[in-house]
Design a protein around this motif. Structure first.
Motif, PDB file in Angstrom:
ATOM      1  N   GLU A 203       3.262   2.009  -7.368  1.00 38.99           N
ATOM      2  CA  GLU A 203       2.198   1.851  -6.384  1.00 38.99           C
ATOM      3  C   GLU A 203       2.294   2.958  -5.343  1.00 38.99           C
TER       4      GLU A 203
ATOM      5  N   ALA B 252       5.791   4.346   2.336  1.00 39.68           N
ATOM      6  CA  ALA B 252       4.659   5.216   2.037  1.00 39.68           C
ATOM      7  C   ALA B 252       5.133   6.478   1.338  1.00 39.68           C
TER       8      ALA B 252
ATOM      9  N   ARG C 154      -2.451   1.243  -1.849  1.00 40.43           N
ATOM     10  CA  ARG C 154      -2.313   0.418  -0.653  1.00 40.43           C
ATOM     11  C   ARG C 154      -2.393   1.337   0.550  1.00 40.43           C
TER      12      ARG C 154
ATOM     13  N   THR D  37       1.500   4.146  -1.749  1.00 41.63           N
ATOM     14  CA  THR D  37       1.152   3.638  -0.416  1.00 41.63           C
ATOM     15  C   THR D  37       0.898   4.807   0.510  1.00 41.63           C
TER      16      THR D  37
ATOM     17  N   ARG E 126      -6.273  -4.373  -0.061  1.00 42.27           N
ATOM     18  CA  ARG E 126      -5.376  -3.213  -0.182  1.00 42.27           C
ATOM     19  C   ARG E 126      -5.031  -2.602   1.165  1.00 42.27           C
TER      20      ARG E 126
END
Length: 168
Positions: A4, A90, A33, A6, A71
Motif C-alpha cells: 500500500e 508514508a 491512502r 501512503t 482512503r
C-alpha cells in the motif's frame, strides 16, 4: 500482494482552499491512502484553531465519494514533517506548487527531507491555472476586508469565514 502506498499532504490549511482540494483529489490518483496533515504551527498565528481546521477539512472531504473518503485520514502533527511521514508509514510527501516562487522553498525542503529519510519521496503537483493564484493568506485578507471569497473556497469554508469576520 502489492504494498500500500501512503501519501502525506501536509499544510497549515488556514483555511483549506479550492486549490488544496484539487491537490487532494489528484493525490488520490497516486496513492492508496492519503493522510492530510494539518500542521500545528502557532507561530503562523492561524485564524482557525487546529480543531476548526480539522473540522473544515473533514467537512470538505465529506462531499467526496465514499470510496475516496475511506482512503483519507486527517491527522494533525507538530514538529518535523519527515518524522510525521515516518510515523504514518508514508512513502510519499505531496506538495502543491502554485508558482515558481513556491519552488525554491519547496525544493530545499524536499532535499533536506530526502537527506533525513531517503526512502520517502516528495512529489510536486502543479496547481491548475484556475487555482495557481489562490493562497490561504490572500483568502483571509479578502474575507477580512469584506470581499467575496466564494470562488476560492467551498461553501462551508465561505460560511465559516463570514462568521469569523462577522460578515452577513
Amino acid at each position: 500482494m502489492a504494498v500500500e502506498r501512503t501519501g502525506v499532504y501536509p499544510g497549515t490549511f488556514d483555511p483549506i482552499t479550492s486549490g488544496h482540494m484539487e491537490v487532494v483529489r489528484r493525490s488520490l490518483r497516486l496513492v492508496d491512502r492519503l493522510v492530510i496533515g494539518p500542521h500545528i504551527n502557532v507561530g503562523k498565528g492561524p485564524l482557525f484553531s487546529l480543531e476548526e481546521r480539522i473540522d473544515i477539512i473533514k467537512e470538505d472531504i465529506a462531499d467526496f465519494p465514499q470510496a475516496d473518503r475511506d482512503r483519507i485520514t486527517v491527522v494533525p502533527f507538530e514538529g518535523l514533517l519527515i518524522h510525521f511521514a515516518r510515523d504514518v508509514q508514508a512513502s510519499v510527501i505531496i506538495r502543491g506548487l502554485r508558482a515558481v516562487s513556491d519552488f525554491e522553498y519547496e525544493i530545499q525542503m524536499a532535499n533536506m527531507n530526502a537527506r533525513m529519510e531517503p526512502a520517502i519521496e516528495t512529489i510536486f503537483l502543479m496547481a491548475s491555472d484556475r487555482h495557481q493564484f489562490i493562497a490561504s493568506s490572500l483568502v483571509k485578507d479578502i474575507a477580512r476586508l469584506g470581499g467575496d471569497t466564494s470562488q476560492f473556497v467551498s461553501k462551508k469554508v465561505f460560511e465559516r469565514l463570514k462568521a469569523k469576520f462577522g460578515k452577513k
